[in-house]
Design a protein around this motif. Sequence first.
Motif, PDB file in Angstrom:
ATOM      1  N   UNK A   1       0.832  -1.210   0.000  1.00 59.96           N
ATOM      2  CA  UNK A   1       0.000   0.000   0.000  1.00 59.96           C
ATOM      3  C   UNK A   1       0.861   1.253   0.000  1.00 59.96           C
ATOM      4  N   UNK A   2       1.952   1.224   0.772  1.00 62.35           N
ATOM      5  CA  UNK A   2       2.853   2.375   0.819  1.00 62.35           C
ATOM      6  C   UNK A   2       3.499   2.617  -0.542  1.00 62.35           C
ATOM      7  N   UNK A   3       3.976   1.556  -1.175  1.00 63.33           N
ATOM      8  CA  UNK A   3       4.606   1.699  -2.493  1.00 63.33           C
ATOM      9  C   UNK A   3       3.597   2.226  -3.510  1.00 63.33           C
ATOM     10  N   UNK A   4       2.363   1.710  -3.468  1.00 58.98           N
ATOM     11  CA  UNK A   4       1.324   2.204  -4.376  1.00 58.98           C
ATOM     12  C   UNK A   4       1.061   3.693  -4.133  1.00 58.98           C
ATOM     13  N   UNK A   5       1.020   4.088  -2.880  1.00 53.37           N
ATOM     14  CA  UNK A   5       0.799   5.504  -2.558  1.00 53.37           C
ATOM     15  C   UNK A   5       1.954   6.370  -3.062  1.00 53.37           C
ATOM     16  N   UNK A   6       3.190   5.888  -2.892  1.00 54.99           N
ATOM     17  CA  UNK A   6       4.368   6.651  -3.317  1.00 54.99           C
ATOM     18  C   UNK A   6       4.285   6.971  -4.805  1.00 54.99           C
ATOM     19  N   UNK A   7       3.882   5.999  -5.608  1.00 53.57           N
ATOM     20  CA  UNK A   7       3.908   6.184  -7.059  1.00 53.57           C
ATOM     21  C   UNK A   7       2.603   6.724  -7.635  1.00 53.57           C
ATOM     22  N   UNK A   8       1.597   6.974  -6.790  1.00 55.09           N
ATOM     23  CA  UNK A   8       0.341   7.534  -7.306  1.00 55.09           C
ATOM     24  C   UNK A   8       0.027   8.927  -6.769  1.00 55.09           C
ATOM     25  N   UNK A   9       0.704   9.343  -5.711  1.00 56.45           N
ATOM     26  CA  UNK A   9       0.406  10.651  -5.129  1.00 56.45           C
ATOM     27  C   UNK A   9       0.860  11.778  -6.055  1.00 56.45           C
ATOM     28  N   UNK A  10       0.177  12.890  -5.963  1.00 56.04           N
ATOM     29  CA  UNK A  10       0.528  14.072  -6.751  1.00 56.04           C
ATOM     30  C   UNK A  10       1.490  14.994  -6.004  1.00 56.04           C
ATOM     31  N   UNK A  11       1.649  14.772  -4.707  1.00 59.43           N
ATOM     32  CA  UNK A  11       2.484  15.645  -3.888  1.00 59.43           C
ATOM     33  C   UNK A  11       3.947  15.250  -4.005  1.00 59.43           C
ATOM     34  N   UNK A  12       4.801  16.271  -4.049  1.00 58.30           N
ATOM     35  CA  UNK A  12       6.252  16.063  -4.119  1.00 58.30           C
ATOM     36  C   UNK A  12       6.885  16.589  -2.836  1.00 58.30           C
ATOM     37  N   UNK A  13       7.783  15.829  -2.264  1.00 60.99           N
ATOM     38  CA  UNK A  13       8.497  16.266  -1.078  1.00 60.99           C
ATOM     39  C   UNK A  13       9.478  17.369  -1.455  1.00 60.99           C
ATOM     40  N   UNK A  14       9.864  18.150  -0.461  1.00 63.92           N
ATOM     41  CA  UNK A  14      10.780  19.274  -0.684  1.00 63.92           C
ATOM     42  C   UNK A  14      12.102  18.802  -1.289  1.00 63.92           C
ATOM     43  N   UNK A  15      12.671  17.717  -0.759  1.00 70.54           N
ATOM     44  CA  UNK A  15      13.948  17.214  -1.279  1.00 70.54           C
ATOM     45  C   UNK A  15      13.783  16.743  -2.730  1.00 70.54           C
ATOM     46  N   UNK A  16      12.626  16.183  -3.050  1.00 71.64           N
ATOM     47  CA  UNK A  16      12.375  15.758  -4.430  1.00 71.64           C
ATOM     48  C   UNK A  16      12.289  16.964  -5.358  1.00 71.64           C
ATOM     49  N   UNK A  17      11.612  18.016  -4.914  1.00 65.16           N
ATOM     50  CA  UNK A  17      11.520  19.232  -5.745  1.00 65.16           C
ATOM     51  C   UNK A  17      12.902  19.822  -5.992  1.00 65.16           C
ATOM     52  N   UNK A  18      13.780  19.757  -4.984  1.00 70.92           N
ATOM     53  CA  UNK A  18      15.151  20.248  -5.164  1.00 70.92           C
ATOM     54  C   UNK A  18      15.892  19.410  -6.200  1.00 70.92           C
TER      55      UNK A  18
END
Length: 197
Positions: free
Chosen positions: A32-49
């Motif tokens: 469920x966590x992996x599915x959420x990681x790859x389907x969410x629209x939100x990006x973490x701050x470190x990812x945006x960097x």
Amino acid sequence: MGDAPLTDLAAGLLQVGALLALLAAVYVPLGDYIAHVFTTEKHWRVERAIYRVLRVDRDGDQRFPTYAAALLAFSFCCVVVLYLLQRFQPLLPMGFGRGADGDQIPAGMAFNNAVSFVTNTNWQSYVPEQVVGNTVQMAGFTVENVLSAAVGLSVAVALVRGFVRSRTDRLGNFWVDLTRGVVRILLPLSFVSAVVL
């Protein structure tokens, strides 16, 4: 002497049983966590960097040819960097004079190692502690173990999206999938595993 094969069999069966029990315990929450990681629209701050540094359009979906080209280009660059790290090992810190008499790792061996680590087969034809210095092991092989697993996750996610999004030609964004695989899944799992071990 006669009990050794039975003891080995019992130990093997116990390990398989323990693995199956652990998989049964974590497959739903982890899946469920992996599915959420790859389907969410939100990006973490470190990812945006990371996206800013790589100049990635984090919200742009890619078609199959673009996704595949990004994956292959990334993997090719990983092979080249890992090959060069090995070939220039004598110039790197913490090489400890390892290699062929403190010299470069032979070209064929370096290429074989680079390809095998990028393809996540990790095949080695030498004793790493005698041939490869700490910098190549840490900055090369260890980093590539994580990146190649993230590439594998990205391929699996793209395959699932291909089935789910059968009415569109968009598979997501390779760079977003790769980054999320590393930042949200593999690094946290590595940290937990390191603490447990």
